[in-house]
Design a protein around this motif. Structure first.
Motif, PDB file in Angstrom:
ATOM      1  N   ILE A 102      -6.306   8.711   0.957  1.00 37.62           N
ATOM      2  CA  ILE A 102      -6.339   7.521   0.112  1.00 37.62           C
ATOM      3  C   ILE A 102      -4.997   6.822   0.192  1.00 37.62           C
ATOM      4  O   ILE A 102      -3.959   7.466   0.341  1.00 37.62           O
ATOM      5  CB  ILE A 102      -6.686   7.875  -1.347  1.00 37.62           C
ATOM      6  CG1 ILE A 102      -6.866   6.620  -2.177  1.00 37.62           C
ATOM      7  CG2 ILE A 102      -5.648   8.775  -1.968  1.00 37.62           C
ATOM      8  CD1 ILE A 102      -7.382   6.874  -3.572  1.00 37.62           C
ATOM      9  N   GLU A 103      -5.052   5.540   0.140  1.00 40.35           N
ATOM     10  CA  GLU A 103      -3.850   4.732   0.026  1.00 40.35           C
ATOM     11  C   GLU A 103      -4.052   3.813  -1.166  1.00 40.35           C
ATOM     12  O   GLU A 103      -5.088   3.187  -1.296  1.00 40.35           O
ATOM     13  CB  GLU A 103      -3.602   3.934   1.302  1.00 40.35           C
ATOM     14  CG  GLU A 103      -3.258   4.836   2.459  1.00 40.35           C
ATOM     15  CD  GLU A 103      -3.121   4.095   3.766  1.00 40.35           C
ATOM     16  OE1 GLU A 103      -2.189   4.418   4.499  1.00 40.35           O
ATOM     17  OE2 GLU A 103      -3.940   3.213   4.046  1.00 40.35           O
ATOM     18  N   ILE A 104      -3.078   3.777  -2.021  1.00 36.94           N
ATOM     19  CA  ILE A 104      -3.157   2.983  -3.232  1.00 36.94           C
ATOM     20  C   ILE A 104      -2.720   1.555  -2.914  1.00 36.94           C
ATOM     21  O   ILE A 104      -1.639   1.326  -2.380  1.00 36.94           O
ATOM     22  CB  ILE A 104      -2.247   3.557  -4.337  1.00 36.94           C
ATOM     23  CG1 ILE A 104      -2.576   5.025  -4.600  1.00 36.94           C
ATOM     24  CG2 ILE A 104      -2.359   2.732  -5.614  1.00 36.94           C
ATOM     25  CD1 ILE A 104      -3.965   5.275  -5.101  1.00 36.94           C
ATOM     26  N   ILE A 105      -3.568   0.600  -3.257  1.00 35.58           N
ATOM     27  CA  ILE A 105      -3.268  -0.814  -3.053  1.00 35.58           C
ATOM     28  C   ILE A 105      -2.594  -1.332  -4.317  1.00 35.58           C
ATOM     29  O   ILE A 105      -3.085  -1.105  -5.423  1.00 35.58           O
ATOM     30  CB  ILE A 105      -4.559  -1.611  -2.776  1.00 35.58           C
ATOM     31  CG1 ILE A 105      -5.248  -1.094  -1.520  1.00 35.58           C
ATOM     32  CG2 ILE A 105      -4.254  -3.104  -2.671  1.00 35.58           C
ATOM     33  CD1 ILE A 105      -6.645  -1.633  -1.308  1.00 35.58           C
ATOM     34  N   HIS A 106      -1.462  -1.996  -4.150  1.00 31.12           N
ATOM     35  CA  HIS A 106      -0.720  -2.581  -5.271  1.00 31.12           C
ATOM     36  C   HIS A 106      -0.933  -4.095  -5.254  1.00 31.12           C
ATOM     37  O   HIS A 106      -0.662  -4.744  -4.240  1.00 31.12           O
ATOM     38  CB  HIS A 106       0.782  -2.320  -5.120  1.00 31.12           C
ATOM     39  CG  HIS A 106       1.154  -0.878  -5.167  1.00 31.12           C
ATOM     40  ND1 HIS A 106       2.020  -0.377  -6.093  1.00 31.12           N
ATOM     41  CD2 HIS A 106       0.762   0.172  -4.412  1.00 31.12           C
ATOM     42  CE1 HIS A 106       2.162   0.919  -5.900  1.00 31.12           C
ATOM     43  NE2 HIS A 106       1.407   1.273  -4.878  1.00 31.12           N
ATOM     44  N   GLY A 141      -5.142   0.262  -7.245  1.00 28.03           N
ATOM     45  CA  GLY A 141      -6.504   0.680  -6.981  1.00 28.03           C
ATOM     46  C   GLY A 141      -6.688   1.006  -5.524  1.00 28.03           C
ATOM     47  O   GLY A 141      -5.717   1.109  -4.768  1.00 28.03           O
ATOM     48  N   ALA A 142      -7.929   1.161  -5.121  1.00 30.52           N
ATOM     49  CA  ALA A 142      -8.261   1.493  -3.738  1.00 30.52           C
ATOM     50  C   ALA A 142      -9.555   0.775  -3.366  1.00 30.52           C
ATOM     51  O   ALA A 142     -10.265   0.264  -4.220  1.00 30.52           O
ATOM     52  CB  ALA A 142      -8.408   2.994  -3.576  1.00 30.52           C
ATOM     53  N   ILE A 200       0.873  -1.165   0.000  1.00 27.50           N
ATOM     54  CA  ILE A 200       0.000   0.000   0.000  1.00 27.50           C
ATOM     55  C   ILE A 200       0.907   1.210   0.000  1.00 27.50           C
ATOM     56  O   ILE A 200       1.939   1.211   0.655  1.00 27.50           O
ATOM     57  CB  ILE A 200      -0.892   0.038   1.258  1.00 27.50           C
ATOM     58  CG1 ILE A 200      -1.861  -1.133   1.252  1.00 27.50           C
ATOM     59  CG2 ILE A 200      -1.646   1.352   1.354  1.00 27.50           C
ATOM     60  CD1 ILE A 200      -2.722  -1.205   2.481  1.00 27.50           C
ATOM     61  N   ASN A 201       0.509   2.237  -0.715  1.00 26.86           N
ATOM     62  CA  ASN A 201       1.288   3.457  -0.599  1.00 26.86           C
ATOM     63  C   ASN A 201       0.386   4.661  -0.623  1.00 26.86           C
ATOM     64  O   ASN A 201      -0.697   4.639  -1.186  1.00 26.86           O
ATOM     65  CB  ASN A 201       2.410   3.481  -1.641  1.00 26.86           C
ATOM     66  CG  ASN A 201       2.180   4.350  -2.833  1.00 26.86           C
ATOM     67  OD1 ASN A 201       1.292   5.175  -2.853  1.00 26.86           O
ATOM     68  ND2 ASN A 201       2.975   4.163  -3.835  1.00 26.86           N
ATOM     69  N   SER A 202       0.836   5.699   0.044  1.00 24.80           N
ATOM     70  CA  SER A 202       0.105   6.967   0.072  1.00 24.80           C
ATOM     71  C   SER A 202       1.091   8.117  -0.088  1.00 24.80           C
ATOM     72  O   SER A 202       0.911   9.170   0.490  1.00 24.80           O
ATOM     73  CB  SER A 202      -0.689   7.090   1.369  1.00 24.80           C
ATOM     74  OG  SER A 202       0.168   6.975   2.479  1.00 24.80           O
ATOM     75  N   ASP A 203       2.124   7.892  -0.891  1.00 25.98           N
ATOM     76  CA  ASP A 203       3.117   8.943  -1.083  1.00 25.98           C
ATOM     77  C   ASP A 203       2.519  10.077  -1.910  1.00 25.98           C
ATOM     78  O   ASP A 203       1.593   9.878  -2.691  1.00 25.98           O
ATOM     79  CB  ASP A 203       4.385   8.382  -1.742  1.00 25.98           C
ATOM     80  CG  ASP A 203       4.167   8.028  -3.191  1.00 25.98           C
ATOM     81  OD1 ASP A 203       4.476   8.871  -4.039  1.00 25.98           O
ATOM     82  OD2 ASP A 203       3.665   6.919  -3.455  1.00 25.98           O
ATOM     83  N   PRO A 204       3.038  11.283  -1.744  1.00 27.22           N
ATOM     84  CA  PRO A 204       2.470  12.452  -2.441  1.00 27.22           C
ATOM     85  C   PRO A 204       2.440  12.316  -3.964  1.00 27.22           C
ATOM     86  O   PRO A 204       1.491  12.770  -4.601  1.00 27.22           O
ATOM     87  CB  PRO A 204       3.399  13.597  -2.021  1.00 27.22           C
ATOM     88  CG  PRO A 204       3.971  13.160  -0.715  1.00 27.22           C
ATOM     89  CD  PRO A 204       4.095  11.664  -0.811  1.00 27.22           C
ATOM     90  N   LYS A 205       3.438  11.706  -4.558  1.00 26.51           N
ATOM     91  CA  LYS A 205       3.490  11.554  -6.016  1.00 26.51           C
ATOM     92  C   LYS A 205       2.289  10.734  -6.520  1.00 26.51           C
ATOM     93  O   LYS A 205       1.619  11.111  -7.481  1.00 26.51           O
ATOM     94  CB  LYS A 205       4.807  10.893  -6.420  1.00 26.51           C
ATOM     95  CG  LYS A 205       5.032  10.824  -7.905  1.00 26.51           C
ATOM     96  CD  LYS A 205       6.404  10.242  -8.193  1.00 26.51           C
ATOM     97  CE  LYS A 205       6.653  10.104  -9.669  1.00 26.51           C
ATOM     98  NZ  LYS A 205       7.956   9.504  -9.959  1.00 26.51           N
ATOM     99  N   SER A 206       2.015   9.621  -5.860  1.00 23.01           N
ATOM    100  CA  SER A 206       0.869   8.786  -6.253  1.00 23.01           C
ATOM    101  C   SER A 206      -0.450   9.494  -5.973  1.00 23.01           C
ATOM    102  O   SER A 206      -1.385   9.422  -6.767  1.00 23.01           O
ATOM    103  CB  SER A 206       0.906   7.455  -5.516  1.00 23.01           C
ATOM    104  OG  SER A 206       1.986   6.686  -5.942  1.00 23.01           O
ATOM    105  N   LEU A 207      -0.541  10.179  -4.833  1.00 22.58           N
ATOM    106  CA  LEU A 207      -1.774  10.879  -4.489  1.00 22.58           C
ATOM    107  C   LEU A 207      -2.075  12.001  -5.479  1.00 22.58           C
ATOM    108  O   LEU A 207      -3.237  12.242  -5.815  1.00 22.58           O
ATOM    109  CB  LEU A 207      -1.702  11.423  -3.063  1.00 22.58           C
ATOM    110  CG  LEU A 207      -1.582  10.355  -1.978  1.00 22.58           C
ATOM    111  CD1 LEU A 207      -1.504  11.006  -0.607  1.00 22.58           C
ATOM    112  CD2 LEU A 207      -2.724   9.367  -2.038  1.00 22.58           C
ATOM    113  N   ASP A 208      -1.036  12.678  -5.963  1.00 24.60           N
ATOM    114  CA  ASP A 208      -1.237  13.711  -6.977  1.00 24.60           C
ATOM    115  C   ASP A 208      -1.820  13.116  -8.251  1.00 24.60           C
ATOM    116  O   ASP A 208      -2.686  13.712  -8.885  1.00 24.60           O
ATOM    117  CB  ASP A 208       0.080  14.424  -7.297  1.00 24.60           C
ATOM    118  CG  ASP A 208       0.486  15.411  -6.218  1.00 24.60           C
ATOM    119  OD1 ASP A 208      -0.370  15.770  -5.377  1.00 24.60           O
ATOM    120  OD2 ASP A 208       1.666  15.807  -6.211  1.00 24.60           O
TER     121      ASP A 208
END
Length: 143
Positions: free
Chosen positions: A106-110, A121-122, A86-94
């Motif tokens: 939001i946290e992106i599920i890989h 996705g999420a 899972i990631n919620s880094d600023p680059k992905s959130l942008d």
């Protein structure tokens, strides 16, 4: 090291992609009751990569993943096999914000379909909302 999953907090007023707090990988995506895994394309962004961009091998991997999701009784079954982090880094959130997806956090599920092929996705109400196909693992490599 990646974060582990917990039950999501779902807003009853608005549909949104929600924050998943850290607990255990084997926890459910649903807070109240077990819901069979399903996937939605509602927020799918094909500008990065679409289904027509997948080669024969990648399509077979996608097909196998869908079959595994359909025969699974819980997200635990799916995550035990495909979860990569899972990631919620600023680059992905942008990237997600540019898609106009409503979210407080939001946290992106890989999920890894192969060593290289990822989908991102999420969670929303126990359903995996597919955002990106990433056949060459270029969107964001987990550390």
């Amino acid at each position: 090291m990646t974060k582990k999953l917990t039950n999501p907090k779902i807003s009853k007023n608005k549909e949104k992609l929600t924050n998943i707090e850290e607990t255990s990988l084997k926890s459910k995506l649903t807070a109240e009751k077990e819901i069979r895994p399903s996937i939605s394309l509602r927020f799918f962004d094909d500008k990065f990569s679409g289904f027509s961009d997948l080669n024969k091998s990648e399509l077979k991997s996608w097909d196998k993943f869908i079959k595994d999701v359909n025969k699974s009784d819980s997200w635990d079954d799916v995550f035990n096999k495909y979860f990569r982090g899972i990631n919620s880094d600023p680059k992905s959130l942008d990237k997600v914000k540019r898609l106009n997806i409503y979210s407080d956090q939001i946290e992106i599920i890989h999920l890894g379909l192969t060593q290289k092929f990822r989908i991102h996705g999420a969670n929303l109400n126990g359903r995996f909302k597919l955002i990106w196909l990433d056949p060459n693992h270029k969107i964001h490599k987990m550390s």
